[in-house]
Design an enzyme around this catalytic site. Structure first.
Site, PDB file in Angstrom:
ATOM      1  N   VAL A  69       0.837  -1.202   0.000  1.00 20.35           N
ATOM      2  CA  VAL A  69       0.000   0.000   0.000  1.00 20.35           C
ATOM      3  C   VAL A  69       0.874   1.255   0.000  1.00 20.35           C
ATOM      4  O   VAL A  69       0.588   2.227  -0.708  1.00 20.35           O
ATOM      5  CB  VAL A  69      -0.958   0.015   1.220  1.00 20.35           C
ATOM      6  CG1 VAL A  69      -1.747   1.317   1.278  1.00 20.35           C
ATOM      7  CG2 VAL A  69      -1.900  -1.182   1.173  1.00 20.35           C
ATOM      8  N   CYS A  70       1.944   1.227   0.780  1.00 18.56           N
ATOM      9  CA  CYS A  70       2.782   2.422   0.996  1.00 18.56           C
ATOM     10  C   CYS A  70       3.290   3.074  -0.286  1.00 18.56           C
ATOM     11  O   CYS A  70       3.180   4.297  -0.424  1.00 18.56           O
ATOM     12  CB  CYS A  70       3.937   2.085   1.931  1.00 18.56           C
ATOM     13  SG  CYS A  70       3.398   1.505   3.552  1.00 18.56           S
ATOM     14  N   PRO A  71       3.848   2.324  -1.248  1.00 17.02           N
ATOM     15  CA  PRO A  71       4.371   3.023  -2.431  1.00 17.02           C
ATOM     16  C   PRO A  71       3.287   3.714  -3.253  1.00 17.02           C
ATOM     17  O   PRO A  71       3.566   4.722  -3.909  1.00 17.02           O
ATOM     18  CB  PRO A  71       5.074   1.929  -3.229  1.00 17.02           C
ATOM     19  CG  PRO A  71       4.473   0.658  -2.771  1.00 17.02           C
ATOM     20  CD  PRO A  71       4.083   0.889  -1.329  1.00 17.02           C
TER      21      PRO A  71
END
Length: 179
Positions: free
Chosen positions: A50-52
């Site tokens: 999810v982070c990128p």
């Protein structure tokens, strides 16, 4: 968790600003962008899924934030070396226009109250801090749920009007007048 109206904590962190090891790392602290609005967002871990998507989305809006006299800082509890490796590995992170800050000692995440006690990583938190260092917006989602950088930009626009802004207000629309 620190919230709206409270002072953003003092910090001094190392940031990754390029993919070249010779000049990848720079120090950043509370005074690095004095007099500017700050968008400070946290993600749980590098090399995740999810982070990128969020980091890249903040990157795409960086010019919009800069046009509003705001600087963007992305932060996680991973080291600057892990940030650099992830930047080099992940296509959408290679040319980020803002620093990826390392809170490896967990001092800033702890001071803000956004260190996830169970996972030991930063919660998915976002802050808008005004030029006087006061938190004007705080937003935290579940570790599994990405946030909307467009919403952060919309709220920054609303805050910068210093007016009453109705639900779903967007830049250029009328604000409310108190009777």
């Amino acid at each position: 968790m620190l919230g709206v109206g409270q002072k953003f904590p003092q910090f001094s962190l190392t940031g990754v600003v390029s993919n070249d090891l010779n000049n990848a790392f720079q120090p950043f602290d509370s005074n690095s962008s004095a007099g500017k609005w700050k968008i400070v967002f946290f993600w749980p871990k590098d090399f995740t899924f999810v982070c990128p998507t969020e980091i890249a989305a903040f990157g795409k809006l960086n010019k919009e934030f800069a046009d509003r006299d705001a600087v963007v800082y992305g932060v996680s509890t991973d080291s600057e070396f892990v940030h650099l490796a992830w930047r080099k590995d992940k296509e959408e992170l290679r040319n980020l226009p803002f620093p990826m800050l390392s809170d490896i000692k967990r001092e800033l995440t702890s001071a803000l109250g956004v260190l996830d006690a169970e996972a030991g990583v930063a919660q998915r938190a976002t802050y808008i801090v005004d030029p006087q260092g006061v938190i004007r917006f705080a937003y935290v989602t579940d570790l599994n749920v990405g946030r909307s950088p467009e919403e952060v930009l919309r709220v920054l626009d609303a805050l910068q009007t210093d007016e009453l802004c109705p639900c779903n207000w967007k830049k250029g629309e009328d604000t409310l007048q108190a009777a």
